[in-house]
Design a protein around this motif. Structure first.
Motif, PDB file in Angstrom:
ATOM      1  N   PHE B  40       0.843  -1.201   0.000  1.00 51.13           N
ATOM      2  CA  PHE B  40       0.000   0.000   0.000  1.00 51.13           C
ATOM      3  C   PHE B  40       0.876   1.248   0.000  1.00 51.13           C
ATOM      4  O   PHE B  40       0.654   2.183  -0.781  1.00 51.13           O
ATOM      5  CB  PHE B  40      -0.908  -0.022   1.239  1.00 51.13           C
ATOM      6  N   LEU B  41       1.894   1.261   0.859  1.00 50.23           N
ATOM      7  CA  LEU B  41       2.768   2.432   0.936  1.00 50.23           C
ATOM      8  C   LEU B  41       3.499   2.656  -0.382  1.00 50.23           C
ATOM      9  O   LEU B  41       3.653   3.798  -0.836  1.00 50.23           O
ATOM     10  CB  LEU B  41       3.776   2.267   2.082  1.00 50.23           C
ATOM     11  N   ALA B  42       3.946   1.574  -1.004  1.00 52.29           N
ATOM     12  CA  ALA B  42       4.663   1.704  -2.279  1.00 52.29           C
ATOM     13  C   ALA B  42       3.745   2.325  -3.331  1.00 52.29           C
ATOM     14  O   ALA B  42       4.148   3.249  -4.058  1.00 52.29           O
ATOM     15  CB  ALA B  42       5.166   0.326  -2.741  1.00 52.29           C
ATOM     16  N   ALA B  43       2.500   1.836  -3.381  1.00 57.92           N
ATOM     17  CA  ALA B  43       1.554   2.358  -4.379  1.00 57.92           C
ATOM     18  C   ALA B  43       1.181   3.798  -4.072  1.00 57.92           C
ATOM     19  O   ALA B  43       1.044   4.626  -4.977  1.00 57.92           O
ATOM     20  CB  ALA B  43       0.311   1.471  -4.421  1.00 57.92           C
ATOM     21  N   ALA B  44       1.025   4.113  -2.793  1.00 60.82           N
ATOM     22  CA  ALA B  44       0.651   5.485  -2.405  1.00 60.82           C
ATOM     23  C   ALA B  44       1.775   6.458  -2.746  1.00 60.82           C
ATOM     24  O   ALA B  44       1.532   7.594  -3.163  1.00 60.82           O
ATOM     25  CB  ALA B  44       0.339   5.538  -0.916  1.00 60.82           C
ATOM     26  N   SER B  45       3.002   6.028  -2.584  1.00 59.70           N
ATOM     27  CA  SER B  45       4.139   6.883  -2.901  1.00 59.70           C
ATOM     28  C   SER B  45       4.298   7.047  -4.417  1.00 59.70           C
ATOM     29  O   SER B  45       4.544   8.141  -4.912  1.00 59.70           O
ATOM     30  CB  SER B  45       5.411   6.267  -2.305  1.00 59.70           C
ATOM     31  N   ARG B  46       4.112   5.938  -5.131  1.00 57.18           N
ATOM     32  CA  ARG B  46       4.298   5.952  -6.590  1.00 57.18           C
ATOM     33  C   ARG B  46       3.198   6.761  -7.256  1.00 57.18           C
ATOM     34  O   ARG B  46       3.435   7.508  -8.201  1.00 57.18           O
ATOM     35  CB  ARG B  46       4.296   4.505  -7.088  1.00 57.18           C
ATOM     36  N   GLY B  47       1.963   6.606  -6.764  1.00 56.81           N
ATOM     37  CA  GLY B  47       0.825   7.291  -7.369  1.00 56.81           C
ATOM     38  C   GLY B  47       0.374   6.573  -8.629  1.00 56.81           C
ATOM     39  O   GLY B  47       0.988   5.590  -9.076  1.00 56.81           O
ATOM     40  N   GLY B  48      -0.752   7.015  -9.167  1.00 51.34           N
ATOM     41  CA  GLY B  48      -1.244   6.458 -10.418  1.00 51.34           C
ATOM     42  C   GLY B  48      -2.006   5.164 -10.262  1.00 51.34           C
ATOM     43  O   GLY B  48      -2.383   4.531 -11.250  1.00 51.34           O
ATOM     44  N   SER B  49      -2.257   4.723  -9.022  1.00 54.57           N
ATOM     45  CA  SER B  49      -2.994   3.482  -8.808  1.00 54.57           C
ATOM     46  C   SER B  49      -4.490   3.794  -8.726  1.00 54.57           C
ATOM     47  O   SER B  49      -4.883   4.818  -8.175  1.00 54.57           O
ATOM     48  CB  SER B  49      -2.524   2.824  -7.509  1.00 54.57           C
ATOM     49  N   VAL B  50      -5.311   2.904  -9.257  1.00 56.23           N
ATOM     50  CA  VAL B  50      -6.757   3.106  -9.115  1.00 56.23           C
ATOM     51  C   VAL B  50      -7.231   2.598  -7.761  1.00 56.23           C
ATOM     52  O   VAL B  50      -8.314   2.941  -7.305  1.00 56.23           O
ATOM     53  CB  VAL B  50      -7.547   2.406 -10.234  1.00 56.23           C
ATOM     54  N   TYR B 478      11.505   3.679   1.475  1.00 60.21           N
ATOM     55  CA  TYR B 478      12.354   2.786   2.279  1.00 60.21           C
ATOM     56  C   TYR B 478      11.481   1.806   3.083  1.00 60.21           C
ATOM     57  O   TYR B 478      11.742   0.598   3.112  1.00 60.21           O
ATOM     58  CB  TYR B 478      13.222   3.626   3.218  1.00 60.21           C
ATOM     59  N   LEU B 479      10.435   2.337   3.709  1.00 63.39           N
ATOM     60  CA  LEU B 479       9.547   1.478   4.507  1.00 63.39           C
ATOM     61  C   LEU B 479       8.859   0.447   3.615  1.00 63.39           C
ATOM     62  O   LEU B 479       8.690  -0.718   3.997  1.00 63.39           O
ATOM     63  CB  LEU B 479       8.492   2.326   5.223  1.00 63.39           C
ATOM     64  N   ALA B 480       8.482   0.895   2.414  1.00 63.09           N
ATOM     65  CA  ALA B 480       7.770  -0.004   1.503  1.00 63.09           C
ATOM     66  C   ALA B 480       8.666  -1.134   1.011  1.00 63.09           C
ATOM     67  O   ALA B 480       8.175  -2.181   0.594  1.00 63.09           O
ATOM     68  CB  ALA B 480       7.235   0.800   0.316  1.00 63.09           C
ATOM     69  N   ALA B 481       9.979  -0.902   1.055  1.00 59.31           N
ATOM     70  CA  ALA B 481      10.914  -1.907   0.518  1.00 59.31           C
ATOM     71  C   ALA B 481      11.529  -2.778   1.614  1.00 59.31           C
ATOM     72  O   ALA B 481      12.418  -3.585   1.331  1.00 59.31           O
ATOM     73  CB  ALA B 481      12.021  -1.187  -0.270  1.00 59.31           C
ATOM     74  N   LEU B 482      11.069  -2.633   2.849  1.00 54.14           N
ATOM     75  CA  LEU B 482      11.647  -3.440   3.932  1.00 54.14           C
ATOM     76  C   LEU B 482      11.360  -4.920   3.680  1.00 54.14           C
ATOM     77  O   LEU B 482      10.300  -5.272   3.150  1.00 54.14           O
ATOM     78  CB  LEU B 482      11.054  -3.021   5.277  1.00 54.14           C
TER      79      LEU B 482
END
Lengths: 237, 484
Positions: B40-50, B478-482
């Motif tokens: 979730f954090l990775a997608a929220a940071s990246r953006g562009g997710s539906v 960083y948190l998303a990639a732990l």
């Protein structure tokens, strides 16, 4: 058995008998401490709920010297003496300090002070005001290398002082139970302790905290801040 | 010191969203599946997710405001739940590690405000891992954000047996909604004074107030205190551009406040009718911005002095006897307390932000400033039909050091009055831990002397809250990639 019988007299005399004191100190107290682990309690006054309790709080900061010799003691005395004007000006600028003095006891530099308000704010304001001067003193103090320069290690220095400010036994003796229970969490069962357990609780705490303040201290004019006293004396705050 | 990279900063730190977005929801989330939370954090940071709302970043939006904003804060327990190593967790300051509930006495959260009385989900502070905040113009958008969050986290405070996306959850019970004219409960215009930063597009209003160093609110930058840096957690690179936040749910007893103003106004009217010194000069009511009788003017003057502003935002330091016509916010922000100010030392806004005024802690004038983001929650209050339904403020108090800024203000200035010897030992009149038996506030009379106002209760009760860390976008990645 009636009071004053031989057994009563014998039991009453035990604390003065050398063999009993030896067994108590070297066997019974360590056994108690093993059965009832008692963590070292943090120093300084505890957060206050009534505004008046937030004033004239005592700090008894004990800082062991690196060099425990007459020369070592002289070095820190010189460091304080050379910076005394700057230290006193800085303490004045903090604004919340009633009194502060530096004392050498055995091989410790002690800073005793009376201040108003929150401990963390006091120490932070102290750093802001005279951190660079105090850094020169800290070079002679044990285990202080990591907190210098203090202005770059604010949080670490606040914790460092907190750990060296002596524990203040509560003004109401039985409050010690709650402090010990909080420190033992989550293992503490929280059940009320009998009054008879108080001497043992005190002994175990004095084993964990060798230096303590006996209560929060006497105040000749309780409830006034340093600024209020200065204001009333007309000497500016 | 390099320039701040705004793209690395969460948008709610340097900017308020309330101007364009009416509704706010703070979602209290628990990590149940760390891998799902990290996705979730990775997608929220990246953006562009539906499926996952994108984190709003700080760069200036230009002319068009976005339709919604989304930001996150993490508690210490949340960082641990996501898998942050113990050595990294140890880099956070003590107050954040302990959390808001543990700091209750210092914050004045005692009696009815004590954490033991906080309702769910704040009754289990250790369960709150992440506070996600959505801002939108429709509750439906907030529901969609919550539904997205519920697929990766447990949404706390949801009533048993109800679908998480229904309106009947704590989130929507406590949705923040703007009141008309940017008022907050108790009727004051809010968000007038905020620290201003020298960052492109973020200099705030056109105020001439001094700019503050970025280290007031962002980690890794010089602070207001010369040479002093607050510790950057995680690592210099990852902690930089983050901030800390004290999130508070503060219930406001509007009925009690208005009832007290009635009593105080009537007592002051009787006092002046009996020949006592008046609070306002004769005919001051004629200068008000609206028709008002003498009693009404007196009760408004009490409200103004307690706050330090008239309810339309006019500073008492600028206009002590009547509100000025509601004008620009700049006019209501360009003042200070130097010299013989007409604002009482005990007034709320003078306590929390002493500006250039003389204070006891001589180094602290601007050093404890907070960025404040508050939104009212609960039903609007109708003075003609007073009720006791819960309403109040969802407050966010952002800073680089919770201990040196937020807690120092709360403990030493609000509840101890240490900044000025005239109010030391006296609580803040609006949000302090007052009781009718002990409360006192010194009103400044028209002749410059003071009148003790007594007998007011506690008007604001803490209902919950959490200390959170608002990580930079790099830290979120960083948190998303732990691992694990």
């Amino acid at each position: 058995m009636a009071d004053g019988g031989w057994l009563d007299r014998f039991v009453d005399s035990l604390p003065t008998r050398g063999w009993f004191k030896f067994i108590s100190n070297h066997l019974v107290v360590p056994l108690w401490a093993w059965r009832e682990p008692t963590p070292r309690l943090p120093g300084g006054p505890r957060p206050a709920t009534a505004p008046g309790d937030g004033l004239q709080r005592m700090m008894n900061l004990i800082m062991p010297l690196k060099e425990k010799t007459p020369i070592g003691r002289a070095r820190v005395a010189v460091a304080i003496g050379q910076n005394l004007d700057a230290l006193y000006t800085g303490l004045d600028n903090v604004g919340t300090i009633h009194f502060a003095r530096f004392v050498i006891v055995d091989n410790n530099l002690c800073m005793m002070s009376v201040y108003d308000g929150d401990f963390d704010s006091y120490v932070r304001d102290f750093i802001v005001s005279i951190g660079n001067v105090f850094d020169a003193v800290l070079q002679f103090i044990e285990d202080a290398d990591d907190v210098v320069p203090t202005r770059r290690n604010v949080e670490k220095f606040v914790a460092w002082v907190h750990a060296r400010d002596v524990f203040q036994l509560p003004d109401f003796a039985t409050d010690l139970f709650a402090l010990q229970a909080a420190a033992r969490r989550p293992s503490a069962d929280g059940s009320p302790r009998p009054l008879t357990a108080l001497p043992r609780a005190v002994i175990l705490q004095l084993r964990a905290n060798r230096n303590v303040s006996l209560g929060s201290g006497f105040r000749g004019y309780a409830g006034f801040s340093a600024a209020q006293i200065r204001q009333r004396l007309g000497i500016g705050w | 010191m390099s320039e701040v990279r705004l793209d690395n900063v969460q948008g709610n730190i340097l900017r308020g969203y309330r101007g364009g977005l009416r509704h706010v929801r703070h979602m209290m989330l628990a990590v149940a599946d760390p891998a799902a939370a990290r996705r979730f954090l990775a997608a929220a940071s990246r953006g562009g997710s539906v499926d996952v709302p994108a984190i709003t970043r700080a760069p200036h939006w230009g002319a068009a405001d976005p339709p919604a904003c989304f930001n996150i804060g993490l508690t210490h327990a949340g960082l641990r739940a996501l898998g942050v190593a113990e050595a990294m967790l140890a880099t956070f300051p003590r107050e954040f590690v302990e959390g808001m509930a543990e700091r209750a006495v210092k914050l004045g959260d005692i009696g009815d405000s004590a954490p033991a009385n906080w309702p769910a989900p704040f009754d289990r502070p250790d369960r709150i891992h992440l506070v996600a905040t959505g801002y939108a113009n429709s509750p439906g958008t907030l529901d969609a954000m919550q539904a997205a969050a519920s697929r990766a986290f447990d949404v706390l405070g949801v009533r048993d047996g109800r679908a998480r996306t229904e309106r009947d959850v704590l989130g929507s019970d406590r949705d923040g909604d703007n009141l008309p004219a940017r008022r907050v409960f108790f009727g004051y215009a809010d968000s007038i004074a905020q620290p201003r930063f020298a960052v492109d597009g973020h200099a705030g209003s056109s105020s001439t107030r001094p700019l503050q160093p970025l280290g007031t609110v962002l980690l890794g930058y010089p602070t207001q205190l010369e040479g002093v840096f607050f510790r950057v957690p995680l690592s210099d690179e990852l902690g930089r551009d983050g901030a800390f936040n004290a999130f508070r749910v503060m219930a406001q007893d509007v009925s009690a406040f208005e009832a007290y103003l009635d009593d105080a106004g009537e007592a002051l009217l009787r006092l002046e009718q009996a020949g006592g010194p008046p609070l306002l000069p004769v005919d001051a009511e004629a200068s008000f911005d609206r028709p008002i009788d003498r009693l009404g003017a007196l009760r408004e003057a009490v409200a103004a002095q307690m706050c330090g502003r008239w309810r339309n935002g006019t500073p008492v330091a600028v206009s002590p006897f009547h509100p000025l016509p509601a004008g620009s916010r700049k006019a209501f922000n360009d003042f200070d307390y130097r010299g013989a100010t007409t604002c009482p030392a005990g007034a709320h806004i003078r306590r929390v932000n002493p500006r250039d005024g003389m204070i006891v802690q001589r180094n602290a004038n601007y050093a404890r400033q907070l960025v404040r983001r508050g939104t009212p929650y609960g039903p609007d209050f109708d003075a003609a039909q007073p009720d006791d339904r819960e309403r109040g403020l969802l407050g966010n108090f952002l800073c680089a050091s919770l201990g040196a800024q937020y807690e120092a203000v709360m403990s030493d200035w609000l509840n101890l009055g240490l900044s000025n010897p005239d109010v030391t030992g006296i609580n803040d009149p609006l949000i302090g831990t007052n009781t009718p038996e002990m409360s006192v506030f010194d009103l400044r009379l028209a002749d410059g002397l003071y009148h003790h106002l007594r007998g007011f209760p506690r008007f604001v009760t803490t209902r919950g809250g959490s200390y959170t860390f608002l990580p930079s976008l790099a830290a979120i990645d960083y948190l998303a990639a732990l691992p694990g």
